[in-house]
Design a protein around this motif. Structure first.
Motif, PDB file in Angstrom:
ATOM      1  N   ALA A   1     -78.453  -4.424 -51.053  1.00 41.37           N
ATOM      2  CA  ALA A   1     -79.615  -4.364 -50.163  1.00 41.37           C
ATOM      3  C   ALA A   1     -79.209  -3.871 -48.776  1.00 41.37           C
ATOM      4  CB  ALA A   1     -80.280  -5.739 -50.071  1.00 41.37           C
ATOM      5  N   GLY A   2     -78.093  -4.396 -48.256  1.00 36.27           N
ATOM      6  CA  GLY A   2     -77.637  -3.959 -46.941  1.00 36.27           C
ATOM      7  C   GLY A   2     -77.268  -2.482 -46.951  1.00 36.27           C
ATOM      8  N   GLY A   3     -76.628  -2.049 -48.035  1.00 37.25           N
ATOM      9  CA  GLY A   3     -76.283  -0.636 -48.143  1.00 37.25           C
ATOM     10  C   GLY A   3     -77.523   0.235 -48.180  1.00 37.25           C
TER      11      GLY A   3
ATOM     12  N   ALA B   1     -79.050  -4.000 -41.971  1.00 31.98           N
ATOM     13  CA  ALA B   1     -77.850  -3.359 -42.509  1.00 31.98           C
ATOM     14  C   ALA B   1     -76.611  -4.137 -42.090  1.00 31.98           C
ATOM     15  CB  ALA B   1     -77.765  -1.907 -42.043  1.00 31.98           C
ATOM     16  N   ALA B   2     -76.323  -4.206 -40.795  1.00 25.58           N
ATOM     17  CA  ALA B   2     -75.075  -4.831 -40.357  1.00 25.58           C
ATOM     18  C   ALA B   2     -75.008  -6.314 -40.734  1.00 25.58           C
ATOM     19  CB  ALA B   2     -74.906  -4.645 -38.860  1.00 25.58           C
ATOM     20  N   MET B   3     -76.052  -7.078 -40.405  1.00 19.90           N
ATOM     21  CA  MET B   3     -76.026  -8.518 -40.717  1.00 19.90           C
ATOM     22  C   MET B   3     -75.825  -8.785 -42.203  1.00 19.90           C
ATOM     23  SD  MET B   3     -76.390 -10.619 -38.111  1.00 19.90           S
ATOM     24  CE  MET B   3     -77.062 -12.089 -38.828  1.00 19.90           C
ATOM     25  N   PRO B   4     -76.668  -8.228 -43.073  1.00 21.61           N
ATOM     26  CA  PRO B   4     -76.484  -8.529 -44.500  1.00 21.61           C
ATOM     27  C   PRO B   4     -75.152  -8.034 -45.047  1.00 21.61           C
ATOM     28  CG  PRO B   4     -78.336  -7.043 -44.169  1.00 21.61           C
ATOM     29  CD  PRO B   4     -77.916  -7.501 -42.842  1.00 21.61           C
ATOM     30  N   LEU B   5     -74.631  -6.932 -44.513  1.00 24.73           N
ATOM     31  CA  LEU B   5     -73.338  -6.475 -45.024  1.00 24.73           C
ATOM     32  C   LEU B   5     -72.235  -7.449 -44.620  1.00 24.73           C
ATOM     33  CD1 LEU B   5     -73.757  -2.633 -44.582  1.00 24.73           C
ATOM     34  CD2 LEU B   5     -73.634  -3.904 -46.712  1.00 24.73           C
ATOM     35  N   ILE B   6     -72.346  -7.996 -43.406  1.00 27.47           N
ATOM     36  CA  ILE B   6     -71.408  -9.050 -43.016  1.00 27.47           C
ATOM     37  C   ILE B   6     -71.542 -10.228 -43.975  1.00 27.47           C
ATOM     38  CG2 ILE B   6     -70.923 -10.775 -41.237  1.00 27.47           C
ATOM     39  CD1 ILE B   6     -70.108  -8.271 -40.045  1.00 27.47           C
ATOM     40  N   PHE B   7     -72.799 -10.600 -44.275  1.00 24.11           N
ATOM     41  CA  PHE B   7     -73.017 -11.712 -45.194  1.00 24.11           C
ATOM     42  C   PHE B   7     -72.487 -11.396 -46.591  1.00 24.11           C
ATOM     43  CE2 PHE B   7     -75.970 -13.984 -42.347  1.00 24.11           C
ATOM     44  CZ  PHE B   7     -75.532 -15.259 -42.603  1.00 24.11           C
TER      45      PHE B   7
ATOM     46  N   LEU C   1     -93.244 -10.541 -37.764  1.00 19.89           N
ATOM     47  CA  LEU C   1     -93.205 -11.390 -38.959  1.00 19.89           C
ATOM     48  C   LEU C   1     -92.005 -11.077 -39.828  1.00 19.89           C
ATOM     49  CD1 LEU C   1     -96.905 -11.502 -38.989  1.00 19.89           C
ATOM     50  CD2 LEU C   1     -95.578 -13.519 -39.560  1.00 19.89           C
ATOM     51  N   GLY C   2     -91.657  -9.794 -39.918  1.00 20.46           N
ATOM     52  CA  GLY C   2     -90.484  -9.436 -40.723  1.00 20.46           C
ATOM     53  C   GLY C   2     -89.233 -10.081 -40.170  1.00 20.46           C
ATOM     54  N   LEU C   3     -89.041 -10.009 -38.856  1.00 21.54           N
ATOM     55  CA  LEU C   3     -87.841 -10.610 -38.277  1.00 21.54           C
ATOM     56  C   LEU C   3     -87.887 -12.124 -38.386  1.00 21.54           C
ATOM     57  CD1 LEU C   3     -86.847  -8.620 -35.099  1.00 21.54           C
ATOM     58  CD2 LEU C   3     -86.011  -8.448 -37.420  1.00 21.54           C
ATOM     59  N   GLN C   4     -89.075 -12.697 -38.278  1.00 24.44           N
ATOM     60  CA  GLN C   4     -89.163 -14.157 -38.383  1.00 24.44           C
ATOM     61  C   GLN C   4     -88.693 -14.617 -39.756  1.00 24.44           C
ATOM     62  OE1 GLN C   4     -89.043 -16.633 -36.422  1.00 24.44           O
ATOM     63  NE2 GLN C   4     -91.102 -16.684 -35.605  1.00 24.44           N
ATOM     64  N   ILE C   5     -89.158 -13.920 -40.788  1.00 25.40           N
ATOM     65  CA  ILE C   5     -88.795 -14.321 -42.152  1.00 25.40           C
ATOM     66  C   ILE C   5     -87.310 -14.074 -42.399  1.00 25.40           C
ATOM     67  CG2 ILE C   5     -89.167 -13.830 -44.595  1.00 25.40           C
ATOM     68  CD1 ILE C   5     -92.084 -13.136 -43.853  1.00 25.40           C
ATOM     69  N   SER C   6     -86.825 -12.881 -42.037  1.00 24.97           N
ATOM     70  CA  SER C   6     -85.421 -12.615 -42.335  1.00 24.97           C
ATOM     71  C   SER C   6     -84.520 -13.457 -41.439  1.00 24.97           C
ATOM     72  CB  SER C   6     -85.106 -11.128 -42.223  1.00 24.97           C
ATOM     73  OG  SER C   6     -85.005 -10.745 -40.895  1.00 24.97           O
TER      74      SER C   6
ATOM     75  N   VAL D   1     -77.346 -18.354 -58.239  1.00 23.82           N
ATOM     76  CA  VAL D   1     -76.918 -19.114 -57.066  1.00 23.82           C
ATOM     77  C   VAL D   1     -75.402 -18.958 -56.887  1.00 23.82           C
ATOM     78  CG1 VAL D   1     -78.794 -20.801 -57.174  1.00 23.82           C
ATOM     79  CG2 VAL D   1     -76.699 -21.218 -58.440  1.00 23.82           C
ATOM     80  N   ASP D   2     -74.833 -17.988 -57.609  1.00 21.13           N
ATOM     81  CA  ASP D   2     -73.395 -17.757 -57.537  1.00 21.13           C
ATOM     82  C   ASP D   2     -73.080 -16.895 -56.306  1.00 21.13           C
ATOM     83  OD1 ASP D   2     -70.840 -16.814 -57.786  1.00 21.13           O
ATOM     84  OD2 ASP D   2     -70.975 -16.394 -59.935  1.00 21.13           O
ATOM     85  N   HIS D   3     -72.215 -17.405 -55.432  1.00 20.46           N
ATOM     86  CA  HIS D   3     -71.980 -16.683 -54.178  1.00 20.46           C
ATOM     87  C   HIS D   3     -71.450 -15.271 -54.409  1.00 20.46           C
ATOM     88  CE1 HIS D   3     -67.530 -17.071 -54.093  1.00 20.46           C
ATOM     89  NE2 HIS D   3     -67.771 -18.137 -54.833  1.00 20.46           N
ATOM     90  N   LYS D   4     -70.759 -15.052 -55.535  1.00 26.38           N
ATOM     91  CA  LYS D   4     -70.207 -13.718 -55.774  1.00 26.38           C
ATOM     92  C   LYS D   4     -71.306 -12.727 -56.147  1.00 26.38           C
ATOM     93  CE  LYS D   4     -67.478 -15.746 -58.739  1.00 26.38           C
ATOM     94  NZ  LYS D   4     -67.880 -17.106 -58.378  1.00 26.38           N
ATOM     95  N   LYS D   5     -72.310 -13.212 -56.876  1.00 29.68           N
ATOM     96  CA  LYS D   5     -73.431 -12.331 -57.201  1.00 29.68           C
ATOM     97  C   LYS D   5     -74.333 -12.131 -55.992  1.00 29.68           C
ATOM     98  CE  LYS D   5     -73.520 -13.013 -62.108  1.00 29.68           C
ATOM     99  NZ  LYS D   5     -73.975 -13.896 -63.164  1.00 29.68           N
ATOM    100  N   ILE D   6     -74.498 -13.193 -55.207  1.00 31.92           N
ATOM    101  CA  ILE D   6     -75.308 -13.049 -53.994  1.00 31.92           C
ATOM    102  C   ILE D   6     -74.634 -12.043 -53.063  1.00 31.92           C
ATOM    103  CG2 ILE D   6     -76.119 -14.302 -51.947  1.00 31.92           C
ATOM    104  CD1 ILE D   6     -76.591 -16.695 -53.790  1.00 31.92           C
ATOM    105  N   ALA D   7     -73.307 -12.041 -53.069  1.00 30.46           N
ATOM    106  CA  ALA D   7     -72.582 -11.050 -52.268  1.00 30.46           C
ATOM    107  C   ALA D   7     -72.961  -9.644 -52.706  1.00 30.46           C
ATOM    108  CB  ALA D   7     -71.077 -11.265 -52.412  1.00 30.46           C
ATOM    109  N   ILE D   8     -73.034  -9.447 -54.025  1.00 28.00           N
ATOM    110  CA  ILE D   8     -73.382  -8.108 -54.516  1.00 28.00           C
ATOM    111  C   ILE D   8     -74.814  -7.755 -54.109  1.00 28.00           C
ATOM    112  CG2 ILE D   8     -73.743  -6.772 -56.623  1.00 28.00           C
ATOM    113  CD1 ILE D   8     -71.388  -8.301 -57.833  1.00 28.00           C
ATOM    114  N   LEU D   9     -75.717  -8.741 -54.193  1.00 24.85           N
ATOM    115  CA  LEU D   9     -77.093  -8.482 -53.762  1.00 24.85           C
ATOM    116  C   LEU D   9     -77.128  -8.060 -52.295  1.00 24.85           C
ATOM    117  CD1 LEU D   9     -78.949 -11.476 -55.484  1.00 24.85           C
ATOM    118  CD2 LEU D   9     -79.151  -9.051 -56.046  1.00 24.85           C
TER     119      LEU D   9
END
Ligand code: HEM
Ligand SMILES: [Cu+2]
Lengths: 619, 206
Positions: A35-37, A82-88, A158-163, A23-31
């Motif tokens: 994934a975005g990459g 790609a773009a959204m998760p990389l921003i996140f 469904l994929g877009l709904q979940i993400s 739940v560490d934001h720095k590790k979630i950033a790496i995830l």
């Protein structure tokens, strides 16, 4: 990724479990970054396949049907996966540090947001393996989408709904984090511009995504449960989808673009060794763009037949956005003006961005002229326009941010020479690919067509465009090589390798898991720089050394998202056979069960004791 | 704030739901969430307004709706909102028992509302052969009202789970924000119903 393993001396299994439950934001950033990459590469390969099909007239590299799947999945993947998760990724890595916080407001939800995005992204792509991915365009206009055969579009829905649910959760998390968790002295008007843009983008997420949620529900009911929202035969109206989609869709482009502006503001200011010119104007321009972003959605629908009055209103509103955007461009230029400019990879991207994005903005005003848009609409001119803003703005920013914040995230600096090679390959490739498309469009080449005829003056332009695309592909490979090389070499850097200005650079790279041992006292804009100009090395603490409260790791977010993923299959296949409803109930049961556990099981976190912090400092 | 403070019912401040940072975050995050929910329902209302006359030759709203049942439902839900206010009032006075009682009444009223809604839908489907598949109007009606109904179900499950979970240990700074945001959610559902009552039923029969 090698860096992930290298920074932890744990075994592979333990590391994996750590990332599944973190739940560490720095590790979630790496995830998010990984994934975005990954999805960026998938989307890029799809783009290359499209360009290869268009390399010569009447090509037969792919079939017409498969071509439709390629453009649909390319667009959808690039935007949402790609773009959204990389921003996140960068929001997670940087925002809490920039405001001097130990954590985000909702660490658990932060992790849930990531896993929802990932499972949604996988769901979207399952279609490839079950007889065809979505093929109705990333905009999924009805009735094309409602009548598309097979399950491709169902996976899209469904994929877009979940993400999308994951994105919404992430947005709320950052809003509350920025409002409630700022360090002492970090007033709103001292927040770094990246934090400001993340804040406004999160607000846009909050108010834009629910419209998509509803649109996707209606589409799901139409496709899977026999409803008739978009079916004229039942009295439905397919234009409703277009409105809902674009009420979400236009703010979405600012959700991507605003943080991109934020990234460049940080980079330009750092490497010009000047505070950002017109900081206040930049903040207000950001807020204004966010606000106007909700007023303009129908500029995507000029040709639908809304009538001249509506078209004019939306045209004028759209052009108004050019004003705050122009303010930003000039402020960046004035920040550079007279600065002590250092040109390295992040700065090269920033310098490449300014003219590129300006071109995209100019064609934006052109397509905003409703009467002229009847000519541009659905031609390659539009493809050129939106790639200028979305690649020239957003992707450039993401690549710049990768080089700029890599040291903060991983403790190593990416090789500057290779970085420059990536830049030049990508930059030249980009303009080769997309500049010529303006003219292809003006000559009448329509978008989303899988072939074009010989002898219509389109051959050379398309060939050039394809060559450019492959240059970008090579640039991306060089970046990957750079990442591997840097990680293998693993040369650690200090906390502040760029001699930078904002709070994230006041702590070690990568930061300890509690970020700040003592919360810093912020005494102005660019707080670290303020201290540096007064001869101090770091921040003055705002509190004595005390126990630090930390949240517990949890596996629930992963399982919750998995439940929805399973339920998705039930939703889809019950259209053929009602016994699939069992799968639906199992999946929903898993998710709701996890929610119940989360609600009734106390999760108070734990404390790091100040004695241990002291001991650590002595070591 | 350490665990002991968080879980100690003896030291309750006046606004227990906002006394801890976690509580403050939850409080604000939930308000933001309700902002998003507002857009969600606004989109559903917009769709409904666009399609309410697209009956495709089937049942129209004038033929279907009667105001008697809907009036009872409205009264039940409005009252339940009031009782949840009482519950929160007692929470602020640290009177856990009374809070539980009023929450219990809220749940019972909510169940009554839900029962009426199920009866109503059953009647339309089996009595009038009016379903989601009858017409675009049918799709829009069941989706809008059904989304609201789904929120009611979720709210009831949520409040009940909280009541059972904390029945033995009483109120503390850790669960006070949970009760509080659940009651916020319940108010929101009530507000949405007022709009449904007006836009769907009143405008549907007048
Ligand atoms: C970087 C290299 C890229 C290349 C070579 C590329 C190429 C293409 C091509 C050839 C099309 C099809 C145009 C048509 O026939 O309509 C397309 C469509 C599209 N691209 Fe890209 N693209 C790239 C990056 C991106 C990125 C980064 C994004 C978004 C973040 C993006 C978003 C889209 C969208 C939304 C569409 C429209 C899909 C549709 O028609 O439904 N592209 N791109
Ligand atoms: Cu737009």
């Amino acid at each position: 990724m090698s860096t992930m393993v290298a920074t932890n001396k744990k075994g592979f299994g333990a590391t994996l479990w750590d990332y599944l439950t973190t739940v560490d934001h720095k590790k979630i950033a790496i995830l998010y970054l990984v994934a975005g990459g990954f999805f960026f590469i998938i989307g890029g390969l799809e783009a290359l396949a499209i360009r290869w099909q268009l390399v010569k007239p009447m090509n037969d590299f792919v079939s017409a049907g498969f071509y439709n799947e390629l453009i649909t999945m390319h667009g959808t993947t690039m935007i949402f996966l790609a773009a959204m998760p990389l921003i996140f990724a960068f929001m997670n890595a940087v925002v809490p540090l920039q405001i001097g916080a130990r954590d985000v407001a909702f660490p658990f939800l932060n992790s849930l947001g990531f896993w929802l995005f990932l499972f949604g992204g996988i769901m979207l792509n399952v279609g490839w393996f079950t007889g065809g991915a979505a093929d109705a365009g990333w905009t999924a206009y009805a009735p094309l989408s409602t009548t598309s055969l097979g399950e491709g579009v169902d996976y899209y829905v469904l994929g877009l709904q979940i993400s999308g649910a994951g994105t919404l959760i992430g947005g709320i998390n950052f809003l509350v984090t920025i409002v409630n968790m700022r360090a002492p002295g970090m007033t709103y008007m001292r927040m770094p511009l990246f934090t400001w843009t993340a804040f406004v983008a999160s607000a846009l997420i909050l108010f834009a995504f629910p419209a998509l949620t509803v649109g996707l529900f209606l589409m799901m009911f139409d496709r899977l449960f026999g409803a008739g929202f978009f079916d004229p035969a039942m009295g439905g109206n397919s234009v409703i989808w277009q409105h809902l989609f674009w009420i979400f869709g236009h703010p979405e482009v600012y959700i991507l673009a605003l943080p991109a502006f934020g990234i460049f503001s940080e980079i330009i200011s750092t490497f010009s060794k000047k505070r950002l010119f017109g900081y206040t104007a930049m903040v207000f321009a950001t807020v204004l763009i966010g606000f106007l972003g909700f007023m303009v959605w129908a500029h995507h629908m000029f040709t639908v037949g809304m009538g001249p009055a509506a078209n004019s209103i939306f045209a004028v509103a759209t052009m108004a956005i050019a004003v705050p955007t122009g303010i930003k461009i000039f402020n960046w230029l004035f920040t550079l003006w007279g600065g002590n400019i250092q040109i390295n990879t992040p700065m090269l991207w920033a310098l490449g961005f300014i003219p590129t994005f300006t071109l995209g903005g100019m064609t934006g005003v052109m397509v905003a002229a409703a009467s002229a848009d009847f000519q541009y609409h659905d031609t390659y001119f539009v493809v050129a326009h939106f790639h200028y803003v979305i690649v020239g703005g957003v992707v450039f920013a993401l690549l710049a941010g990768t080089h700029y914040w890599w040291p903060k995230m991983f403790g190593t600096v990416l090789d500057d020479k290779l970085g420059k090679v990536t830049f030049w390959l990508f930059f030249v490739g980009f303009h080769l690919t997309f500049f010529i498309q303006h003219f292809l469009g003006l000559m009448g080449m329509p978008r989303r067509y899988w072939v074009y005829l010989e002898g219509q003056g389109l051959d050379l332009g398309n060939l050039i465009s394809t060559i450019g695309a492959f240059l970008m592909g090579i640039g991306t490979i060089v970046l990957l090589i750079n990442i591997i090389k840097t990680s293998v070499k693993n040369e650690k850097v200090s906390g502040d390798p760029w001699d930078a200005r904002t709070l994230e650079w006041a702590i070690p790279s990568p930061p300890p898991f509690y970020n700040f041992k003592q919360l810093p006292l912020v005494r102005g804009l660019d707080p670290l720089w303020v201290e540096k100009t007064e001869g101090r090395k770091g921040m003055t603490p705002a509190e004595p050394l005390t126990d630090i409260h930390m949240p517990n790791n949890s596996f629930l977010p992963f399982v919750m998202s998995l439940g929805l993923f399973i339920a998705g299959f039930g939703f889809i296949y019950q259209k053929y056979d009602l016994s699939w409803l069992i799968v639906l109930f199992i999946g929903m049961g898993i998710t709701l069960g996890c929610m119940l556990i989360r609600s009734v099981k106390d999760d108070l976190g734990y404390h790091i004791h100040k004695e241990d912090l002291k001991k650590e400092a002595e070591e | 704030m350490s665990e002991q403070d968080v879980l100690n019912p003896e030291q309750m401040p006046h606004d227990p739901e906002k006394a801890t940072l976690e509580g403050k975050n939850k409080f604000m995050g939930f308000w933001f969430f309700l902002g998003g929910e507002t857009v969600l329902f606004a989109s559903l209302f917009g769709t409904y307004l666009a399609l309410k006359d697209s009956t495709n030759g089937g049942s129209t709203s004038e033929e279907l709706f009667g105001l008697e049942l809907v009036f009872i439902m409205t009264m039940l839900l409005l009252t339940s909102s009031l009782t949840s206010v009482y519950a929160m009032y007692h929470m602020k006075n640290h009177d856990f028992k009374k809070m539980q009682i009023w929450l219990g009444i809220t749940v019972v009223l909510g169940l009554g509302f839900l029962g009426c809604e199920i009866y109503e839908f059953y009647h339309y489907i089996h009595g009038e052969h009016f379903t989601m598949r009858s017409s675009a109007f049918g799709s829009a009606f069941y989706t809008l009202v059904g989304f609201h109904g789904g929120h009611v179900v979720f709210g009831l499950l949520w409040i009940t789970a909280l009541m059972i979970r904390n029945a033995k240990r009483g109120l503390n700074l850790y669960n006070a924000p949970k009760f509080y945001v659940a009651s916020l959610y319940w108010h929101f559902i009530d507000v949405v119903w007022v709009f449904i009552f007006t836009v769907v039923y009143l405008m549907g029969v007048l």
